[in-house]
Design a protein around this motif. Structure first.
Motif, PDB file in Angstrom:
ATOM      1  N   THR A   1     -98.779  25.310 -50.227  1.00  0.00           N
ATOM      2  CA  THR A   1     -99.345  24.405 -49.226  1.00  0.00           C
ATOM      3  C   THR A   1     -99.179  24.976 -47.829  1.00  0.00           C
ATOM      4  O   THR A   1    -100.091  24.902 -46.991  1.00  0.00           O
ATOM      5  CB  THR A   1     -98.670  23.023 -49.314  1.00  0.00           C
ATOM      6  N   GLU A   2     -98.038  25.571 -47.555  1.00  0.00           N
ATOM      7  CA  GLU A   2     -97.810  26.204 -46.258  1.00  0.00           C
ATOM      8  C   GLU A   2     -98.788  27.349 -46.034  1.00  0.00           C
ATOM      9  O   GLU A   2     -99.378  27.484 -44.949  1.00  0.00           O
ATOM     10  CB  GLU A   2     -96.370  26.714 -46.172  1.00  0.00           C
ATOM     11  N   LYS A   3     -98.995  28.170 -47.069  1.00  0.00           N
ATOM     12  CA  LYS A   3     -99.929  29.281 -46.969  1.00  0.00           C
ATOM     13  C   LYS A   3    -101.337  28.784 -46.648  1.00  0.00           C
ATOM     14  O   LYS A   3    -102.032  29.320 -45.772  1.00  0.00           O
ATOM     15  CB  LYS A   3     -99.936  30.070 -48.278  1.00  0.00           C
ATOM     16  N   ARG A   4    -101.751  27.720 -47.316  1.00  0.00           N
ATOM     17  CA  ARG A   4    -103.094  27.181 -47.093  1.00  0.00           C
ATOM     18  C   ARG A   4    -103.234  26.627 -45.680  1.00  0.00           C
ATOM     19  O   ARG A   4    -104.279  26.792 -45.035  1.00  0.00           O
ATOM     20  CB  ARG A   4    -103.396  26.094 -48.121  1.00  0.00           C
ATOM     21  N   ALA A   5    -102.188  25.977 -45.176  1.00  0.00           N
ATOM     22  CA  ALA A   5    -102.243  25.416 -43.818  1.00  0.00           C
ATOM     23  C   ALA A   5    -102.508  26.507 -42.794  1.00  0.00           C
ATOM     24  O   ALA A   5    -103.341  26.337 -41.887  1.00  0.00           O
ATOM     25  CB  ALA A   5    -100.928  24.687 -43.505  1.00  0.00           C
ATOM     26  N   TYR A   6    -101.827  27.638 -42.934  1.00  0.00           N
ATOM     27  CA  TYR A   6    -102.041  28.744 -41.990  1.00  0.00           C
ATOM     28  C   TYR A   6    -103.432  29.349 -42.159  1.00  0.00           C
ATOM     29  O   TYR A   6    -104.081  29.732 -41.177  1.00  0.00           O
ATOM     30  CB  TYR A   6    -100.957  29.810 -42.175  1.00  0.00           C
ATOM     31  N   GLU A   7    -103.900  29.448 -43.399  1.00  0.00           N
ATOM     32  CA  GLU A   7    -105.241  29.979 -43.634  1.00  0.00           C
ATOM     33  C   GLU A   7    -106.310  29.101 -42.985  1.00  0.00           C
ATOM     34  O   GLU A   7    -107.337  29.593 -42.514  1.00  0.00           O
ATOM     35  CB  GLU A   7    -105.506  30.088 -45.137  1.00  0.00           C
ATOM     36  N   LEU A   8    -106.081  27.812 -42.952  1.00  0.00           N
ATOM     37  CA  LEU A   8    -107.038  26.882 -42.355  1.00  0.00           C
ATOM     38  C   LEU A   8    -107.015  26.930 -40.836  1.00  0.00           C
ATOM     39  O   LEU A   8    -107.956  26.459 -40.183  1.00  0.00           O
ATOM     40  CB  LEU A   8    -106.759  25.458 -42.829  1.00  0.00           C
ATOM     41  N   GLY A   9    -105.933  27.463 -40.256  1.00  0.00           N
ATOM     42  CA  GLY A   9    -105.871  27.592 -38.803  1.00  0.00           C
ATOM     43  C   GLY A   9    -104.737  26.861 -38.134  1.00  0.00           C
ATOM     44  O   GLY A   9    -104.701  26.773 -36.896  1.00  0.00           O
ATOM     45  N   SER A  10    -103.793  26.339 -38.905  1.00  0.00           N
ATOM     46  CA  SER A  10    -102.642  25.666 -38.303  1.00  0.00           C
ATOM     47  C   SER A  10    -101.850  26.648 -37.441  1.00  0.00           C
ATOM     48  O   SER A  10    -101.564  27.773 -37.866  1.00  0.00           O
ATOM     49  CB  SER A  10    -101.736  25.086 -39.396  1.00  0.00           C
ATOM     50  N   ALA A  11    -101.510  26.218 -36.248  1.00  0.00           N
ATOM     51  CA  ALA A  11    -100.712  27.068 -35.360  1.00  0.00           C
ATOM     52  C   ALA A  11     -99.281  27.171 -35.844  1.00  0.00           C
ATOM     53  O   ALA A  11     -98.594  28.178 -35.621  1.00  0.00           O
ATOM     54  CB  ALA A  11    -100.751  26.507 -33.937  1.00  0.00           C
ATOM     55  N   ASP A  12     -98.824  26.122 -36.497  1.00  0.00           N
ATOM     56  CA  ASP A  12     -97.465  26.115 -37.037  1.00  0.00           C
ATOM     57  C   ASP A  12     -97.413  25.086 -38.158  1.00  0.00           C
ATOM     58  O   ASP A  12     -98.090  24.049 -38.109  1.00  0.00           O
ATOM     59  CB  ASP A  12     -96.447  25.761 -35.958  1.00  0.00           C
ATOM     60  N   HIS A  13     -96.629  25.377 -39.188  1.00  0.00           N
ATOM     61  CA  HIS A  13     -96.507  24.444 -40.312  1.00  0.00           C
ATOM     62  C   HIS A  13     -95.041  24.270 -40.671  1.00  0.00           C
ATOM     63  O   HIS A  13     -94.256  25.221 -40.653  1.00  0.00           O
ATOM     64  CB  HIS A  13     -97.273  24.944 -41.545  1.00  0.00           C
ATOM     65  N   VAL A  14     -94.684  23.039 -41.025  1.00  0.00           N
ATOM     66  CA  VAL A  14     -93.313  22.712 -41.423  1.00  0.00           C
ATOM     67  C   VAL A  14     -93.345  21.928 -42.733  1.00  0.00           C
ATOM     68  O   VAL A  14     -94.135  20.989 -42.887  1.00  0.00           O
ATOM     69  CB  VAL A  14     -92.612  21.858 -40.347  1.00  0.00           C
ATOM     70  N   ASN A  15     -92.504  22.347 -43.681  1.00  0.00           N
ATOM     71  CA  ASN A  15     -92.237  21.553 -44.876  1.00  0.00           C
ATOM     72  C   ASN A  15     -90.891  20.864 -44.683  1.00  0.00           C
ATOM     73  O   ASN A  15     -89.879  21.543 -44.460  1.00  0.00           O
ATOM     74  CB  ASN A  15     -92.181  22.427 -46.128  1.00  0.00           C
ATOM     75  N   LYS A  16     -90.879  19.551 -44.745  1.00  0.00           N
ATOM     76  CA  LYS A  16     -89.636  18.804 -44.524  1.00  0.00           C
ATOM     77  C   LYS A  16     -89.323  17.969 -45.763  1.00  0.00           C
ATOM     78  O   LYS A  16     -90.069  17.058 -46.114  1.00  0.00           O
ATOM     79  CB  LYS A  16     -89.786  17.895 -43.301  1.00  0.00           C
ATOM     80  N   THR A  17     -88.242  18.304 -46.465  1.00  0.00           N
ATOM     81  CA  THR A  17     -87.818  17.535 -47.640  1.00  0.00           C
ATOM     82  C   THR A  17     -86.759  16.527 -47.213  1.00  0.00           C
ATOM     83  O   THR A  17     -85.759  16.891 -46.586  1.00  0.00           O
ATOM     84  CB  THR A  17     -87.256  18.471 -48.727  1.00  0.00           C
TER      85      THR A  17
END
Length: 396
Positions: free
Chosen positions: A47-63
């Motif tokens: 999911t993180e990889k896809r977010a960056y591919e779509l153009g997200s400037a920054d992505h966070v996974n928070k559990t």
């Protein structure tokens, strides 16, 4: 560029939102996925990889499993909360805490906007917006899917125009998984009469032999499974792994949505249903009649308010204090027999079991009063009825 924080899941709607916010609103998109038990480590990475591919400037996974347990699940167990006597508030409880984490992240990065992918036809839009407006009224909310009323095909075509060609094949059933249960939606749940087929449920029957397990509670919390002491979150996960192999905890919830329409959704929640029922049985043995009665009233309100997004109302903290205090003697073990598709509660053992008192045994014998004591008590106990019927003796 102004910053926007998007509550991101990796699905079609939130993927569309990433591109829309970048190209139509000229915003710098920051995505956050708040995991309440529905994603594996591999899925989080993808999911993180896809977010960056779509153009997200920054992505966070928070559990947030431990926090979700301490601030919500614990009280749902203390209150034996089942919405409409059926649903353990699986997804509805999660959304509140996901929204809180999204707000915290938006404040951290200095975002001017916050966005989510909810439609205008469900409960989640309200849960998200109420939390956002309460905790950060200065941050503007953007909801492309709700505002534009887009079809699924229109979203796919928009993404393809920007070179996004992921497989968006619509699954036959919509699955939302978390530590406190999994919701299952499909064409059958849009009707009032069809049931979900066996294959709709993520957990299929794997174990057809009966199995007895022991659940250990301390002050209302599940502290052990089969004699192995562990923290409650891990115990919930362990129990779910054991019980879901029996395809336990399936049902369909019918309820009133916050926006006033009736809704129907399937779910499977093996661990939550067993824990709530086992905990409730233990309480029947160790709490007084009036403790049980008033806790049930307050817990019903607590579940309704949580379901409808009112977690931040201060009355919720008041009710939590009451429920936590009620758990002082809810300590003991519950024996549960697991069978294909269902379970039975065999009994409990507790130092606080009030059936073990020296006063007497129900329907058998008493040790603390005489027959004359009983006759006198019954005579006085019936006074109110006798007075009413004496005064109103002319009524037919």
């Amino acid at each position: 560029m102004e910053k926007v924080v998007l509550a991101y899941s990796g699905g079609l709607d939130t993927s569309y939102c990433v591109k829309y916010l970048i190209h139509e609103m000229n915003l710098e998109v920051h995505t956050i996925l708040v995991n309440t038990g529905g994603f594996s480590e591999k899925e989080l990475q993808e999911t993180e990889k896809r977010a960056y591919e779509l153009g997200s400037a920054d992505h966070v996974n928070k559990t947030i499993l431990d926090e979700f347990y301490q601030k919500a699940i614990k009280y749902l167990i203390f209150g034996n909360v089942l919405k409409n006597n059926t649903y353990p508030l699986s997804v509805s409880a999660e959304r509140i805490f996901q929204a809180i984490e999204v707000i915290n992240y938006a404040k951290k990065v200095g975002a001017k906007y916050i966005a989510h992918g909810s439609t205008g036809a469900g409960n989640d839009q309200i849960r998200f917006d109420v939390i956002f407006q309460t905790l950060a009224p200065e941050i503007e909310i953007i909801t492309p899917i709700r505002d534009l009323k887009l079809s699924r095909q229109a979203e796919v075509e928009y993404l393809e125009n920007y070179g996004v060609h992921y497989s968006w094949e619509k699954a036959q059933y919509s699955i939302n998984k978390g530590i406190w249960g999994t919701s299952v939606g499909g064409k059958e749940t849009l009707t009032s009469h069809d049931s979900l087929p066996e294959e709709a449920y993520p957990s299929q029957l794997q174990n057809e032999k009966e199995e007895t397990i022991i659940l250990d509670f301390e002050r209302g919390e599940l502290v052990g499974v089969n004699g192995v002491v562990e923290n409650p979150v891990k115990n919930i996960q362990k129990l779910d792994e054991i019980a879901s192999a029996f395809a336990i905890g399936r049902d369909i919830h019918v309820g009133d949505t916050i926006i006033g329409i009736k809704g129907r959704v399937g779910f499977e929640a093996a661990a939550p249903i067993i824990i709530i029922k086992a905990h409730h049985l233990l309480e029947k043995h160790v709490l007084t009649k009036w403790q049980q009665y008033w806790k049930e009233q307050l817990a019903n309100w607590y579940g309704m308010l949580l379901h409808e997004g009112n977690y931040l109302d201060p009355v919720m903290r008041n009710i939590e204090v009451f429920m936590e205090d009620s758990q002082k003697s809810v300590t003991g073990s519950v024996k549960v027999k697991l069978k294909p598709y269902h379970f039975t509660l065999e009994g409990i053992e507790s130092d606080f079991d009030m059936m073990k008192s020296d006063f007497g045994q129900y329907g058998e014998m008493n040790n603390s009063w005489t027959a004359d004591d009983a006759k006198g008590f019954i005579k006085i106990y019936g006074n109110a009825n006798k007075i009413y019927h004496n005064v109103n003796s002319t009524e037919s």
